[in-house]
Scaffold this active site. Structure first.
Site, short mmCIF file in Angstrom:
data_model
loop_
_atom_site.label_atom_id
_atom_site.label_comp_id
_atom_site.label_asym_id
_atom_site.label_seq_id
_atom_site.Cartn_x
_atom_site.Cartn_y
_atom_site.Cartn_z
N ASP A 150 5.16 8.50 6.59
CA ASP A 150 3.80 8.87 6.18
C ASP A 150 3.79 10.16 5.40
OD1 ASP A 150 1.06 9.10 6.04
OD2 ASP A 150 0.74 9.37 8.18
N GLU A 184 -4.27 14.99 2.39
CA GLU A 184 -4.82 13.74 2.92
C GLU A 184 -4.99 13.82 4.42
OE1 GLU A 184 -5.11 9.87 4.78
OE2 GLU A 184 -3.43 11.23 5.02
N GLU A 185 -4.04 14.50 5.08
CA GLU A 185 -4.06 14.55 6.55
C GLU A 185 -5.17 15.44 7.09
OE1 GLU A 185 -2.46 12.54 8.25
OE2 GLU A 185 -0.61 11.98 7.24
#
Ligand SMILES: *[C@@H]1O[C@H](CO)[C@@H](O)[C@H](O)[C@H]1NC(C)=O
Ligand SMILES: *[C@@H]1O[C@H](CO)[C@@H](O)[C@H](O)[C@H]1NC(C)=O
Ligand SMILES: *[C@@H]1O[C@H](CO)[C@@H](O)[C@H](O)[C@H]1NC(C)=O
Length: 411
Positions: A150, A184-185
């Site tokens: 990820d 994004e996280e």
């Protein structure tokens, strides 16, 4: 500073940020242990790129080094690229930049690609160093490290897939573009920045399709749940713990309300199942013998209702009604980001399909394009200490992305 996408710059030609040189491709020891288990010709290139990306720590807020590395990488490939500077987070060191990287294989200044492939360069903490299983590299060789799934697996597979398509002459250099974003996280800052940067540009690209790379176990996602991030406060009245009827316990109100919220039916749908609530943070009170005046909680709700625009708001109102039922005055309830379930196109031959319970950057990029969500590795290990991916899964994704690009181009 916000760099517009059309202000194309040949990166690094004059840029002070481009100091780190990438490892030359093929310099990796992986090469020497190549095996013959129907290894695709791009294996060492793919693994070398993946290794370089995973080896660089890039926790959200600390994406400068990996961004610079990618900018150099595309420069060396002879692609045109562009960087966007995204505002710092609390943990971003003074003087550090956060870079969204936009790259395209043609040399036009104002690209108008039909297909955008995108993923994120940040990871969750803590950083875990790259490692690869000893011995001959085969499809079942395991590669570990933070971001190995990820989403650096998606990035490496996307780049390799485009190289394959371009080398084979199956797509035109004018038709494709890559976008790798920060943050994004942590609420999708990078993608939101990119999205907003398209507003006010004279000739914004109008993509026919956008392929988002996230771990879907190489299945094509039909969508993912929506999300709602909320903070609650309960206001009571302090008092002596021996005389509860003379005061009002904020902790008790919070516990009763949260118990109801957790067991309530907040909405379900056939495709996405039940809306679920994570009571992630709960705090309150000052001492055992004092009736607590104040309590607070933080919840994250995974929304199974649509549509994307308003599904989150429907769930918010249901939670508000439960709080009002427990106590009409005690609670303040604020939700930040909110969206209902997000649908993506999973109608492509040759893919197994799935739905995801996690959030992505898909809702943060607006436009009338077809959306795909696909990538190697499983979310079930993605944020944990055992994050790993096999060589075979990375290679399957290279094939998968090629199919999706061709499908999106109508080929
Ligand atoms: C959804 O919640 C209902 C109870 O409200 C439960 O019976 C059902 O099993 C849940 N479904 C899933 C997929 O968890
Ligand atoms: C995307 O940008 C448009 C303006 O171009 C804006 O209206 C919209 O709110 C943005 N979407 C998100 C999710 O930030
Ligand atoms: C590697 O990932 C798989 C999931 O793909 C997981 O089941 C396994 O436990 C992980 N192994 C190690 C050694 O981390």
């Amino acid at each position: 500073m916000r760099t517009s996408i059309i202000a194309s710059a040949l990166l690094c030609a004059s840029s002070a940020i481009c100091t780190d040189q990438q490892l030359p491709l093929g310099s990796s020891p992986l090469l020497s242990s190549q095996s013959d288990d129907d290894a695709p010709p791009y294996r060492s290139k793919l693994l070398s790129l993946h290794k370089s990306l995973v080896s660089i720590k890039s926790t959200s807020g600390l994406e400068q080094e990996v961004g610079e590395w990618l900018a150099d990488y595309f420069f060396d490939k002879g692609w045109t690229s562009n960087i966007q500077f995204v505002p710092p987070r609390e943990n971003t060191p003074e003087g550090h930049e956060r870079l969204n990287i936009i790259a395209w294989p043609s040399d036009v200044d104002v690209p108008d690609p039909k297909v955008l492939l995108t993923s994120h360069i940040d990871t969750v903490p803590p950083h875990i160093p790259y490692s690869i299983e000893d011995g001959e590299v085969t499809k079942s060789t395991m590669i570990s490290g933070r971001g190995s799934v990820d989403a650096k697996a998606s990035i490496a597979a996307m780049v390799t897939a485009l190289d394959e398509l371009l080398d084979a002459g199956k797509v035109s250099a004018d038709d494709v573009m890559l976008l790798f974003v920060v943050g994004e996280e942590v609420s999708g800052e990078g993608m939101r920045w990119f999205n907003d940067s398209l507003d006010g540009v004279d000739h914004p690209p109008h993509f026919d399709a956008v392929i988002f790379g996230e771990p879907t176990e190489n299945k094509l996602a039909c969508g993912h749940k929506g999300a709602l991030f909320c903070h609650l406060e309960a206001q009571g009245e302090a008092g002596h713990s021996g005389y509860p009827w003379l005061a009002k316990s904020a902790n008790e109100l919070m516990v009763r309300a949260m118990s109801k919220v957790l067991s309530a039916d907040l909405g379900s749908s056939e495709r996405f199942g039940n809306t679920t609530v994570n009571l992630g943070v709960i705090e309150g009170g000052v001492a055992e013998n004092v009736i607590p005046e104040h309590a607070s909680a933080g919840i994250m709700v995974r929304v199974a209702l649509g549509p994307q625009k308003s599904g989150g708001e429907v769930v918010r109102q249901r939670i508000q009604a439960i709080l009002d039922e427990v106590d009409e005055e005690a609670f303040t309830f604020h939700c930040g980001q909110s969206y209902g379930f997000v649908e993506t196109n999973c109608d492509v031959d040759g893919f197994e399909t799935m739905v995801a319970n996690y959030g992505t950057d898909v809702p943060h990029l607006q436009g009338g394009f077809t959306r795909y969500l696909y990538g190697p590795g499983t979310i079930l290990v993605a944020h944990g200490p055992r994050e790993n991916i096999t060589v075979g899964d990375l290679e399957t994704a290279v094939e998968g992305y090629q199919k999706l690009v061709l499908n999106a181009l109508g080929n």
